[in-house]
Each structure stands twice: as C-alpha cells, then as structure tokens.
Design a protein around this motif. Sequence first.
Motif, PDB file in Angstrom:
ATOM      1  N   GLU A  88     -31.208  31.623 -50.368  1.00  0.00           N
ATOM      2  CA  GLU A  88     -31.713  30.293 -50.032  1.00  0.00           C
ATOM      3  C   GLU A  88     -32.746  30.372 -48.914  1.00  0.00           C
ATOM      4  O   GLU A  88     -33.817  29.770 -49.000  1.00  0.00           O
ATOM      5  CB  GLU A  88     -30.548  29.405 -49.610  1.00  0.00           C
ATOM      6  N   TYR A 123     -26.487  28.822 -36.318  1.00  0.00           N
ATOM      7  CA  TYR A 123     -27.169  28.913 -37.610  1.00  0.00           C
ATOM      8  C   TYR A 123     -27.052  27.610 -38.402  1.00  0.00           C
ATOM      9  O   TYR A 123     -25.981  26.986 -38.392  1.00  0.00           O
ATOM     10  CB  TYR A 123     -26.555  30.044 -38.451  1.00  0.00           C
ATOM     11  N   ARG A 134     -32.669  33.647 -34.388  1.00  0.00           N
ATOM     12  CA  ARG A 134     -31.932  33.357 -35.637  1.00  0.00           C
ATOM     13  C   ARG A 134     -32.449  34.231 -36.782  1.00  0.00           C
ATOM     14  O   ARG A 134     -31.686  34.806 -37.529  1.00  0.00           O
ATOM     15  CB  ARG A 134     -32.151  31.893 -36.024  1.00  0.00           C
ATOM     16  N   ARG A 158     -18.914  23.419 -46.493  1.00  0.00           N
ATOM     17  CA  ARG A 158     -17.557  23.469 -45.909  1.00  0.00           C
ATOM     18  C   ARG A 158     -17.277  22.217 -45.075  1.00  0.00           C
ATOM     19  O   ARG A 158     -16.188  21.645 -45.132  1.00  0.00           O
ATOM     20  CB  ARG A 158     -17.387  24.713 -45.027  1.00  0.00           C
ATOM     21  N   LEU A 206     -31.995  21.351 -41.256  1.00  0.00           N
ATOM     22  CA  LEU A 206     -31.377  21.778 -42.512  1.00  0.00           C
ATOM     23  C   LEU A 206     -31.724  20.796 -43.643  1.00  0.00           C
ATOM     24  O   LEU A 206     -32.056  21.215 -44.757  1.00  0.00           O
ATOM     25  CB  LEU A 206     -29.860  21.879 -42.342  1.00  0.00           C
ATOM     26  N   ARG A 211     -18.340  29.352 -35.017  1.00  0.00           N
ATOM     27  CA  ARG A 211     -17.978  30.771 -34.929  1.00  0.00           C
ATOM     28  C   ARG A 211     -17.190  31.034 -33.646  1.00  0.00           C
ATOM     29  O   ARG A 211     -17.752  31.434 -32.634  1.00  0.00           O
ATOM     30  CB  ARG A 211     -19.274  31.587 -34.936  1.00  0.00           C
ATOM     31  N   PRO A 256     -13.115  34.444 -38.113  1.00  0.00           N
ATOM     32  CA  PRO A 256     -14.570  34.531 -37.957  1.00  0.00           C
ATOM     33  C   PRO A 256     -15.255  33.170 -37.916  1.00  0.00           C
ATOM     34  O   PRO A 256     -16.289  33.015 -37.289  1.00  0.00           O
ATOM     35  CB  PRO A 256     -15.011  35.334 -39.189  1.00  0.00           C
ATOM     36  N   ASP A 257     -14.702  32.170 -38.618  1.00  0.00           N
ATOM     37  CA  ASP A 257     -15.283  30.821 -38.576  1.00  0.00           C
ATOM     38  C   ASP A 257     -14.176  29.817 -38.206  1.00  0.00           C
ATOM     39  O   ASP A 257     -13.924  28.843 -38.913  1.00  0.00           O
ATOM     40  CB  ASP A 257     -15.978  30.462 -39.898  1.00  0.00           C
ATOM     41  N   GLU A 278     -26.837  26.594 -42.009  1.00  0.00           N
ATOM     42  CA  GLU A 278     -26.636  27.191 -43.335  1.00  0.00           C
ATOM     43  C   GLU A 278     -26.025  26.149 -44.280  1.00  0.00           C
ATOM     44  O   GLU A 278     -25.097  25.437 -43.882  1.00  0.00           O
ATOM     45  CB  GLU A 278     -25.669  28.388 -43.244  1.00  0.00           C
ATOM     46  N   THR A 279     -26.515  26.118 -45.514  1.00  0.00           N
ATOM     47  CA  THR A 279     -25.940  25.142 -46.459  1.00  0.00           C
ATOM     48  C   THR A 279     -24.485  25.478 -46.796  1.00  0.00           C
ATOM     49  O   THR A 279     -23.722  24.588 -47.141  1.00  0.00           O
ATOM     50  CB  THR A 279     -26.753  25.043 -47.766  1.00  0.00           C
ATOM     51  N   HIS A 280     -24.126  26.760 -46.676  1.00  0.00           N
ATOM     52  CA  HIS A 280     -22.724  27.113 -46.924  1.00  0.00           C
ATOM     53  C   HIS A 280     -21.815  26.395 -45.924  1.00  0.00           C
ATOM     54  O   HIS A 280     -20.782  25.838 -46.299  1.00  0.00           O
ATOM     55  CB  HIS A 280     -22.522  28.623 -46.826  1.00  0.00           C
ATOM     56  N   TYR A 281     -22.203  26.419 -44.646  1.00  0.00           N
ATOM     57  CA  TYR A 281     -21.401  25.724 -43.626  1.00  0.00           C
ATOM     58  C   TYR A 281     -21.416  24.215 -43.876  1.00  0.00           C
ATOM     59  O   TYR A 281     -20.406  23.541 -43.682  1.00  0.00           O
ATOM     60  CB  TYR A 281     -21.908  26.041 -42.221  1.00  0.00           C
TER      61      TYR A 281
END
Lengths: 182, 224
Positions: A108, B84, A83, B92, B133, B54, B59-60, B86-89
């Motif tokens: 982040e 991964y 990762r 969402r 996370l 993914r 792409p997502d 990720e806080t972005h995911y």
Amino acid sequence: MRRLVRWLHHWGTSLPGLLRPPDRTTAFLRYGLERTLHDGAAAETSALALELGMISSAVADRDVEKRLADAQRRVTDILEDLRKVGSMIYPPVLATTGLGPGLHAVAEGRGLRLRLDLPSTELGAEARSRTGLLVADHFQTLRPGSVVRVRVRGRRLVRVRITDQQPGGAMPRERRAVLRCA
Amino acid sequence: MRVAIAEDGALFREGLVLLLEAAGHEVAGCFADGDALIAAVATDPVDVAILDIRMPPGPDGGLTTAERVRALRPDTGILLLSHYAETHYLTRVLEIGAERIGYRLKERIAGVRVLGDTLDRISAGEIVIEPALAQRLVRGGASQDGSPLASLSERETDVLRLMAEGRANNAIAGELFISAKAVEKHIAAIFTKLGLPGDATVHHRRVLAVLAYLQARRIDGSGG
C-alpha cells in the motif's frame, strides 16, 4: 549475433531470477535497528513536537508563534523522513502483526496492487521475518501501479515466488527464493 | 474532561500530560503499559483513554488494551496514537469500535487546539481518523486506472477526504466554506458515483462505508 542478444535479453527477462533472502542475523539486526529508531530518535522528536506545542500555547507574541509553527512543521518533516527510513529497515506492521498484513501495508505504501497467496498454517517467527523482509525489499524496487503476485509455500524450507508486472504493458517478471529456516 | 494515558515512552508521556493540562483537561492517570491503565480504569472511569499502539503488553498492546477498555467501559472514548499511519491499524481500530474512537499520528496532536478538537470529537461520539492517512487513501484510490474515484469532481474529492477523516457535515461545510445543504448534495453524488451501499445520513455508517471502500481500492484495486 543481434538475434542472439535479443534471445538472451528475452529469456533474461522472462526466466525466473533468484532473490537472495536476508539471513537470520540480518533480520534480527534490522528488527533491532527499527526499534531503536522508533523508541529513540522518533520518540524523542515526537516529544519535542509536544514541547513546541506547549510553548506555543503560552506565547502571546505573533512573530514567536509563527517561528514556533515553522519549527513544528520542520519537526513533522523530520518525523516523516524517520518513518520512511524505519519502514524500509523493518516494516512496522510486519513487526507487530505478521506476514500478510505486513506485506499488504508495504504494498500500500508503495502504491502496488498485491495478490498474496500464503500457506494455510502460520509460518514460524524466523520464517515470517525473513520472508517478509525478502518480499518487502523486492517491493521497494517496483514502480507504483505495478501488479504483484506473491506465493509462499513450505514451513522450514520456505519457497517464495514473486511475479510482477510494471505499468505500461511491460513483460511479467518472475523472481524466486528458497529459505532454510530453523 | 478526565483523561488517562498509557504510553511507554517517558518523554512523550510527560509532554502529553503537560499539553493536556494546558488544554484544561484533568489527567486522572498516567501509565507505562496497558495492564496498569486497565486496572485504573476499572475502578476510576475516565472520559477518554489515550493509548500508544506500540506498547506493552505485546507488540501492539495499545490495540489489545483498547479492546479491553471498550469491553469494560463502553462509554469511554479511546484515542490511539502511533508513530506510523497504517491502514492495517485503522482496520483494527474500526473493529474495536465505530464510535467515540480515534487514530492519530503522535506529532499531529502536538498543539492545545488540535488535541482539544480531537478529544472533543471523540467525546461527542465521532470517529477521528488521521488526516494524512485519509488523504493517502483517497489519493491512492483515485490514481488507479478506471477507478470510479477518478470520476469525482475536485470538490467531491475534498468532501470524500474529509468524510474519510470522520468529519460530520457541519465540519466539512466549515472547512470548505460551503453550506451544509451543499455538503449533503456532494455526499449523495459521491455515494451514487462510487455505488456505496448504506444510509448516507447516519454518520458513523457513512464513515465506515467510505473507509471500507477506500481501503479495498488502495490495497488490491478490487473495491467497489
């Protein structure tokens, strides 16, 4: 002489330095490498983790169960390493979503405090990719806790300005780059 | 539980089917992309849809497919998997829904018990967040200078981390070997110290408030 050295040192740290952006081929290659890693080694190792979990559910021997649990932990550690490598080659959120979310995700992960100022209209694919990699690579050089401001302007001739202040009261540093995109 | 899977990696997809069957679940369908899953779920509803983030389309595609599943079948639970965390995911995922939804790392559900627990919680209406996370969000926020998170006691920080995973009071109590009453007391103290708005007794609102706070703190230090 000592004053001259001090003067050079002072201006050397306060004048904007130039960053070299990745070219189009490099950006494309890095995207492909991360995908290969994600769809190849990472996917197969994740599948191996599932298989170990399956075997573990069918085993009654305590010793074998413990050894399988150890193996699963090692697999998890390997995936964690993959990762990290994958994220450095091409940040995943930059690949799937775009420049703003991608840079926030990298910041982040590195423990940086980011202020991002992007153009109001979205950049083209090449500009997004190369600008994202340029800034993400620079983030890798900063210490956690740094405050970093990124300003991006232009569409075909993209101008990037990065100002960072590392923790501990260091002088702010400025870096600039210009990218000519198709 | 009836489950449908959409995952473009053949090896992982096959492994997941075997693990689900070993856990006693029925795999109603297994697909390589989101469009095929949507077509199947439209005619044959399932309890939970498991989606790789993914994968095609796009792409997502897992996220866009999850949106379509939620619109088509609001009662279907959704578990999104990724390589991964990720806080972005996460953001969402929470935009898609705040109930009956989860986001976990692929290798972290690689066990009959953990997979069963994840699906049970989603089916029961909970939000399930990848613990790695949640821990990163709490640690990152607490490490910032002057953060109110630093004022939390060690026990309160543990409770906050479990809240960020979407755990209910009883589960937090069980994990930390304390009473449910003590958990309530810690949660009230956390909400006061962090100045969080909202009703701490409504589970999903409480989880959302905590996650929103932690994400804002982690990203630019302006949260709270």
